[in-house]
Design an enzyme around this catalytic site. Structure first.
Site, PDB file in Angstrom:
ATOM      1  N   SER A 122       0.994  -1.356  -0.134  1.00 15.79           N
ATOM      2  CA  SER A 122      -0.083   0.148   0.066  1.00 15.79           C
ATOM      3  C   SER A 122       0.996   1.434  -0.110  1.00 15.79           C
ATOM      4  CB  SER A 122      -0.805   0.044   1.303  1.00 15.79           C
ATOM      5  OG  SER A 122      -2.076   0.749   1.141  1.00 15.79           O
ATOM      6  N   ASP A 238      -9.485  -5.080  -5.151  1.00 15.21           N
ATOM      7  CA  ASP A 238      -8.981  -4.140  -4.157  1.00 15.21           C
ATOM      8  C   ASP A 238      -9.677  -2.770  -4.244  1.00 15.21           C
ATOM      9  OD1 ASP A 238      -7.369  -2.000  -2.759  1.00 15.21           O
ATOM     10  OD2 ASP A 238      -5.431  -3.124  -3.406  1.00 15.21           O
ATOM     11  N   HIS A 270      -7.101  -5.718  -0.995  1.00 18.86           N
ATOM     12  CA  HIS A 270      -6.167  -4.981  -0.678  1.00 18.86           C
ATOM     13  C   HIS A 270      -4.991  -5.597   0.058  1.00 18.86           C
ATOM     14  CE1 HIS A 270      -3.979  -1.250  -0.837  1.00 18.86           C
ATOM     15  NE2 HIS A 270      -4.002  -1.157   0.589  1.00 18.86           N
TER      16      HIS A 270
END
Length: 308
Positions: A122, A238, A270
């Site tokens: 991320s 995601d 995610h």
């Protein structure tokens, strides 16, 4: 595998507890990875609700012959001390500790210092090329659910997605809030550093300087000149970053480069776990469902590391 308790930055003002997970059988030097967290204060397992993606990665990769170093994020341990720091940027929050972790591995006689990798998840994935350039000096870079865009653009997209899911009355209230946030974020690059340090943009503590400093060091600048091996992964479901804008954004940016491998996984979220609700406004519920990272993702990462 074996698990050793370690400390990152022991001689600094912000020592952090960590774990070095090693393969059970080690015939000679082994490759190693440093795990770098996403946004927010998280522990070494990157635990959110009932999932722990970094624990899954550490155990899965070490079973395949790769050492893994993970550690508590600085804001997780020292959040109270750091939240009033007007000059806080990703450098203090993330970058410095990732470089310390890389140097820790280089000084371990069991690790092959020529096979040292970073896995950024991320926000950590967005920062990974910068971490490498500013002192990480990795053999290769792995970006999981990252983005080539600026952080504030992703924040606005997430807010817009929540807005669309609300009923008419809440949408009316929410639209005003989102418009106010958009106006704040649009102005951050017009502020001086001192002005940015005293301007709140998100919640009580996030100052404009945090986003401004990061935006002035865009990942695209590092990626465009990067020649070392790069692996970019994302789940199709995601809802925190976008396949169209982020995964395909990387593809467009790097389409002429032969050093890049792309992997897109159907039905993964995610955290690279099976999608449950598939909506950003249900993120908390999504991560309350106890799951583990998809085995294929871990296998693909391990195979790529051994291929480099």
């Amino acid at each position: 595998m074996t698990d050793e308790k370690i400390i990152i930055g022991e001689a600094t003002n912000f020592p952090l507890n960590g774990r070095l997970t090693l393969p059970k059988r080690m015939d000679g030097l082994v490759p190693a990875v440093v795990l770098v967290h996403g946004s927010g204060p998280t522990n070494m397992d990157e635990q959110i609700g009932n999932i722990a993606p970094f624990k899954d990665l550490a155990e899965g990769l070490s079973q395949k012959g790769i050492a893994v170093l993970r550690y508590d994020k600085r804001t997780f341990v020292y959040g109270k001390e750091m939240r009033n720091d007007r000059s806080l940027s990703v450098k203090e929050e993330t970058i410095e500790d990732a470089i310390l972790a890389a140097n820790f591995l280089r000084n371990d006689s069991r690790i092959d210092s020529n096979k040292l990798f970073i896995i950024g998840h991320s926000l950590g994935g967005m920062l990974a090329p910068r971490i490498d350039a500013e002192g990480g000096h990795f053999t290769g870079i792995i970006i999981m659910a990252g983005s080539p865009r600026k952080f504030e653009e992703i924040i606005m997209d997430q807010n817009e997605a929540v807005l669309k899911s609300l009923n008419t009355f809440l949408k009316w209230i929410g639209r005003k809030q989102v418009a106010a946030l958009s106006s704040k974020l649009a102005n951050i690059y017009q502020l001086s550093n001192e002005e940015a340090k005293s301007t709140r943009v998100l919640g009580k503590y996030v100052k404009a300087f945090y986003l401004k400093e990061m935006g002035e060091h865009p990942s695209t600048d590092y990626l465009e000149v990067l020649t070392k091996p790069l692996l970019i992964l994302q789940g199709e479901k995601d809802f925190q970053v976008s396949v169209e804008k982020d995964f395909n954004g990387y593809r467009k940016l790097l389409e002429d480069k032969s050093n890049v491998t792309f992997k897109l996984y159907p039905n993964l979220n995610h955290a690279f776990m099976p999608s449950v609700y598939g909506e950003v406004r249900k993120a908390k519920k999504e991560y309350k469902v106890a799951q583990h990272m998809d085995h294929q993702v871990i296998a693909d990462i391990a195979n790529w590391i051994f291929s480099v």
